[in-house]
Design a protein around this motif. Sequence first.
Motif, mmCIF file in Angstrom:
data_model
loop_
_atom_site.group_PDB
_atom_site.id
_atom_site.type_symbol
_atom_site.label_atom_id
_atom_site.label_comp_id
_atom_site.label_asym_id
_atom_site.label_seq_id
_atom_site.Cartn_x
_atom_site.Cartn_y
_atom_site.Cartn_z
ATOM 1 N N GLN A 141 -17.139 70.693 -99.777
ATOM 2 C CA GLN A 141 -16.843 71.617 -98.683
ATOM 3 C C GLN A 141 -16.534 70.871 -97.393
ATOM 4 O OE1 GLN A 141 -16.470 74.991 -99.057
ATOM 5 N NE2 GLN A 141 -15.577 74.752 -97.033
ATOM 6 N N LEU A 144 -12.951 69.552 -97.767
ATOM 7 C CA LEU A 144 -11.953 70.616 -97.633
ATOM 8 C C LEU A 144 -11.825 71.092 -96.187
ATOM 9 C CD1 LEU A 144 -12.664 72.759 -100.831
ATOM 10 C CD2 LEU A 144 -10.864 71.080 -100.471
ATOM 11 N N ARG A 148 -8.493 70.823 -93.857
ATOM 12 C CA ARG A 148 -7.890 71.943 -93.135
ATOM 13 C C ARG A 148 -7.719 71.611 -91.653
ATOM 14 N NH1 ARG A 148 -4.569 75.933 -93.544
ATOM 15 N NH2 ARG A 148 -5.454 76.348 -95.615
ATOM 16 N N LYS A 167 -8.108 69.920 -105.147
ATOM 17 C CA LYS A 167 -8.806 70.942 -104.360
ATOM 18 C C LYS A 167 -8.264 71.005 -102.942
ATOM 19 C CE LYS A 167 -13.065 70.079 -106.971
ATOM 20 N NZ LYS A 167 -14.451 69.545 -106.887
ATOM 21 N N GLU A 170 -4.927 72.803 -103.004
ATOM 22 C CA GLU A 170 -5.135 74.232 -103.221
ATOM 23 C C GLU A 170 -5.679 74.906 -101.962
ATOM 24 O OE1 GLU A 170 -7.789 77.180 -106.143
ATOM 25 O OE2 GLU A 170 -7.633 75.037 -106.580
ATOM 26 N N HIS A 171 -6.568 74.232 -101.268
ATOM 27 C CA HIS A 171 -7.227 74.810 -100.100
ATOM 28 C C HIS A 171 -6.358 74.735 -98.849
ATOM 29 C CE1 HIS A 171 -10.716 76.026 -97.706
ATOM 30 N NE2 HIS A 171 -10.443 75.063 -96.856
#
Length: 237
Positions: A141, A144, A148, A167, A170-171
């Motif tokens: 987390q 990710l 972002r 991941k 995708e995120h």
Amino acid sequence: MSGDVIIALDVANKQELSSLLTKIDRKHLYVKVGMELFYQEGPELVKDLKHLGYQIFLDLKLHDIPTTVYKAMKGLAKLNVDMVNVHAAGGQKMMKAALAGLEEGTPSGAKRPLCIAVTQLTSTDQQILENDILIHQPLDQVILTYGRKTYEAGLDGVVCSPLEAGKVKEHVSQDFLTVTPGIRLSGDSADDQKRVTTPKKARTLGSDYIVVGRSITGAPEPGAAYDRVLKEWRNES
């Protein structure tokens, strides 16, 4: 051109570098110049490598106040490297300043270096994250979220382990670059890295670039090891 496999030139000086490159003896290499080599030999070595035709990832992991990072990147942009990086932990303001410095420092008519941010080092695991860095969130987390934030700051991608590459895409975005160290050939030691995988698996997981050090540079025949990495990465039989 094999720009998707980056060889980590983790050596101490020009003499060791010359010996290593002679042993690899391949054209059109993409190489990573990190802190150990850059701090010993400086910008002139980068200029020499560019003159010889190498693509360069200048891996200095800048992490400071925004103004300092801006000025540093403005200077590094003049070296004509292909990729540079910062630590995402420095925050969005710092990352935006890094990008602004690169854009201002890139000579007219030249292409701005790719700018990426380190999410978490591949030597970091959940225990280190909680006990040493005092971040009490799942490692995935954190990576990710940093990804972002990096994307929102306008950077081109992140450094993460290959285990998180898919991941992140995708995120964040499928077009967001994932540059992944922690690559080992089957049977090689993981050494001080915790989140590692093979070149073939990294490609499957979504890595855009892989950074390979000791599996090539520490091999008895570095050139042959590089060819094996490239073959696995390209999924060639």
